[in-house]
Structure formats: structure tokens, C-alpha cells
Design an enzyme around this catalytic site. Sequence first.
Site, PDB file in Angstrom:
ATOM      1  CB  SER A   1       4.763  -1.456  12.487  1.00 39.12           C
ATOM      2  OG  SER A   1       4.395  -0.105  12.728  1.00 39.12           O
TER       3      SER A   1
ATOM      4  CG  ASN B   1      -1.747   1.206   1.412  1.00 46.45           C
ATOM      5  OD1 ASN B   1      -1.871   2.007   0.490  1.00 46.45           O
ATOM      6  ND2 ASN B   1      -2.347   1.364   2.588  1.00 46.45           N
TER       7      ASN B   1
ATOM      8  CD  GLU C   1      -3.707  -2.255   7.610  1.00 46.79           C
ATOM      9  OE1 GLU C   1      -2.560  -2.440   7.219  1.00 46.79           O
ATOM     10  OE2 GLU C   1      -4.380  -1.270   7.281  1.00 46.79           O
TER      11      GLU C   1
ATOM     12  CE  LYS D   1      -0.288   3.456   4.714  1.00 51.36           C
ATOM     13  NZ  LYS D   1      -0.203   3.641   6.155  1.00 51.36           N
TER      14      LYS D   1
HETATM   15  P1  PGA Z   1       2.584   0.526   7.780  1.00 50.99           P
HETATM   16  O1  PGA Z   1       1.134   0.746   7.149  1.00 50.99           O
HETATM   17  O2  PGA Z   1       3.128  -0.745   7.196  1.00 50.99           O
HETATM   18  O3  PGA Z   1       3.379   1.740   7.342  1.00 50.99           O
HETATM   19  O4  PGA Z   1       2.405   0.447   9.250  1.00 50.99           O
HETATM   20  C1  PGA Z   1       0.267  -0.323   6.973  1.00 50.99           C
HETATM   21  C2  PGA Z   1      -1.033   0.178   6.383  1.00 50.99           C
HETATM   22  O5  PGA Z   1      -1.437   1.299   6.695  1.00 50.99           O
HETATM   23  O6  PGA Z   1      -1.692  -0.528   5.603  1.00 50.99           O
END
Ligand code: PGA
Length: 243
Positions: free
Chosen positions: A203, A8, A161, A10
Site C-alpha cells: 500500500s 510490480n 511486504e 502484477k
Molecule cells: P500494493 O502491492 O502496492 O498494491 O500494496 C505491493 C506488492 O504486492 O508488491
Amino acid sequence: MKKLLVFNWKMNPRKAAEAHQLARSSDFAGVVVAPPFVFLEEVEVLLKKALLGAQDLFWQREGAFTGEVSADELKNFGVEYVIIGHSERRQVMGETDAIIARKIRAALTAGLRAILCVGETKAERSAQQKEEVLDRQLTIGISQIKNIPPSVRRRLLIAYEPVWAIGTGTPETPEDAATTSRWIKKLVKQHIGFAPPVLYGGSVNSQNIRNFVQLKDIDGALIGGASLKKLEVKKIVELTKIK
Ligand code: PGA
């Protein structure tokens, strides 16, 4: 089932050239790359082994909905997976469980695989409300797909999550994530007759991925920050053994 990795991105990166490079280094079978909408085309032409994902959609099929993108548009573009109800959308954009339910239905009926994201905040966890929150998010999230054909429903996945674990460097313990994953499968099965794959997110990086994916109840990972780093991607894929 083989483990699935969903990257992802984002709202990253800022430039097409970077998206291009990142897509090249993420192109492995068993991987789903979910770039921002503006880079879908960029990434789609590059991926030979990985599948294309999107980070959101709108539930209507077409029409006067400024700024939105439909499930059919994504599907026709080559998108296979879509992330729905991510905690950032719930918290920053104010998406409700009812909105998310409509999006899940739209995604599945258009032929996409929908990844419904659920998870409790730190405050909810401290107040012993984790199960209550997950129950609500799941029950409402899948409430609009009870009457669609079972084969269509089966394109659903869940991503657990915990909000407090996202982008903080502090993941849930693999054992607790696995216990929650089993709990989620059972609950969803009671509602719609099958236990969906459950990914863990929050994370995840090359240091901890193995601890999650080696557990049978965890079907893969949804990865944000680490999916933007080429070396991390390489290590994560190797450690998940999906090359
Ligand atoms: P992260 O994000 O791996 O940076 O914690 C996970 C997510 O938001 O899907």
C-alpha cells in the site's frame, strides 16, 4: 545507497498499448519496471533510463518445463531484476520456501538481481509469530546461496511486504517498517556475511512514499497498485527524488 523503486504491475494491463504508455511514463533512473512476461519485449524497447524486471522465474536453466521461463532467458532478454517469492505466489500458487530458495539461487547465478519477498499474514502477526515467520522465510530463502561467490550473493535484495498491507490501503507504519528492515539486515548478515538492501512494500502510494524513503534503513519501495497509475508514478518518483 540511492533509493530504488520497483514497480510490480502484477497481471496488468490487459493490452500491449496500455503497457506501452505506462512504460513511457515510468521511465526514470532508479526505477525498475516489472511487467508481465508477455510485455517484457514491449517494455524493454521503450525504457531508456529505468531497468527491466520480471515477476518470477523457474529454477532450471532450460528443458521440458511447460509454461516456465528461466533465469538465463530473462537475463539474455535484458532483464536485470526479478521478484521472487511474492506473497501472491506463495498463497495463490502454493510456492514454498524451498522452491523460493532454488529460484533465488538460479536468479543470482544467472547474473540477475533477486528481490526476495517476505512478510507475515495478519493471523501470524496477531499470534505474535511475525519474527518466527520472517526468520523462516529468510533463512530458507537464502539457504542455497551460501556457497556461491560473495560478489554473486551481493546481488540479493529483500522486500519486506506484510501480507495484510498488500493492496489494502493500510501500510505498515514507516517506523515499524524501518525497525523490521534493520532486523532483516542483521539476520541476513549473520547467514551470508552482508546486509542486503531492504525495500518496503504494501500500500505504498504518493501520499506515504516519502515517509518510507526518508528513513535510512529503508532502501526503497516495491509498489503494486499505485504503479499502474501514471499520475501516481510521477508523484512517487518526484517524492523519492530519483529523477
Ligand atoms: P500494493 O502491492 O502496492 O498494491 O500494496 C505491493 C506488492 O504486492 O508488491
